[in-house]
Design a protein around this motif. Structure first.
Motif, PDB file in Angstrom:
ATOM      1  N   SER A   1      -6.834   6.226  33.011  1.00 13.64           N
ATOM      2  CA  SER A   1      -8.003   5.406  32.711  1.00 13.64           C
ATOM      3  C   SER A   1      -8.741   5.050  33.991  1.00 13.64           C
ATOM      4  O   SER A   1      -8.578   5.673  35.036  1.00 13.64           O
ATOM      5  CB  SER A   1      -7.559   4.137  31.977  1.00 13.64           C
ATOM      6  OG  SER A   1      -6.809   3.314  32.857  1.00 13.64           O
TER       7      SER A   1
ATOM      8  N   ASN B   1      -2.455   5.391  31.211  1.00 11.63           N
ATOM      9  CA  ASN B   1      -3.019   4.800  30.009  1.00 11.63           C
ATOM     10  C   ASN B   1      -2.483   5.544  28.793  1.00 11.63           C
ATOM     11  O   ASN B   1      -2.273   6.756  28.846  1.00 11.63           O
ATOM     12  CB  ASN B   1      -4.548   4.923  30.069  1.00 11.63           C
ATOM     13  CG  ASN B   1      -5.258   4.128  29.005  1.00 11.63           C
ATOM     14  OD1 ASN B   1      -5.005   2.948  28.840  1.00 11.63           O
ATOM     15  ND2 ASN B   1      -6.175   4.764  28.286  1.00 11.63           N
TER      16      ASN B   1
ATOM     17  N   GLY C   1      -7.014   0.243  27.081  1.00 12.89           N
ATOM     18  CA  GLY C   1      -7.960   0.960  27.937  1.00 12.89           C
ATOM     19  C   GLY C   1      -9.110   0.069  28.360  1.00 12.89           C
ATOM     20  O   GLY C   1      -9.582   0.137  29.500  1.00 12.89           O
TER      21      GLY C   1
END
Length: 209
Positions: free
Chosen positions: A79, A85, A98
């Motif tokens: 991310s 992520n 996120g």
């Protein structure tokens, strides 16, 4: 932050999300506009932050382009800032984990730290406390995301801003661009009435310093 050429307060109309699943990305784009003068100038007026020729596209086209870029960052394996992520299908919108990383990587003031908080199915007293916590934490440059929906699922993302005109908190709805008061009584009763959704589900909020 007086040098930022973009302000969004109660009664204003901000940008509107450019796809049916980009409410979260729209909120994060607006959040970045509120803290970055260069970014806001590019979105609003097409002014190239690197000093090149201006962007001749419309504001909506530039906003839509950034929405797509934000969703790529919030939904992929790596991310914003290159942090690990959990991937998420873009067809399901922006995941709160996120979004948290996006806020910490330039969509809020430098050095900001965020956390997710599930508030769904809480009692009226607990929801009122959650609203008060937001009112304590949300400041200029430190917005929060609020995921809302029905009693079964979160379906929409909004941006919580410092209150204007005496309100504790305001809320930007990317579906319409409108900014209204996030009233504590409606929050606690699960009767938000924003974009057809009522129930608070998840906040992505600043951590206490």
């Amino acid at each position: 932050m007086s040098d930022v050429p973009f302000h969004l307060g109660r009664g204003d109309t901000g940008p509107v999300q450019q796809s049916s699943v980009s409410c979260g990305a729209a909120c994060l784009t607006v959040a970045r506009m509120l803290v970055s003068a260069e970014f806001a100038a590019w979105i609003c007026n097409g002014i190239n932050p690197k000093g090149g020729p201006p962007d001749s596209r419309s504001e909506a086209e530039r906003f839509a382009e950034n929405e797509r870029e934000v969703m790529c960052r919030t939904n992929r394996f790596h991310s914003a800032g290159g942090k690990l992520n959990m991937p998420w299908p873009q067809s399901l919108g922006t995941p709160p984990w996120g979004a948290e990383k996006e806020l910490e990587d330039g969509a809020a003031r430098p050095g900001a730290a965020y956390r997710m908080r599930v508030v769904a199915l809480s009692s009226t007293v607990a929801l009122r406390r959650a609203h008060q916590d937001l009112a304590t934490l949300v400041r200029s440059g430190l917005p929060a995301l609020l995921y809302i929906g029905n009693t079964r699922l979160p379906r929409h993302v909004t941006l919580v801003l410092p209150g204007d005109g005496g309100a504790q908190l305001d809320v930007y709805d990317p579906a319409t661009g409108s900014v209204t008061e996030l009233a504590p009584d409606r929050f606690a009763a699960g009767m938000l009435g924003i974009a057809g959704w009522n129930v608070p589900w998840i906040t992505v909020q600043p951590r206490q310093s």
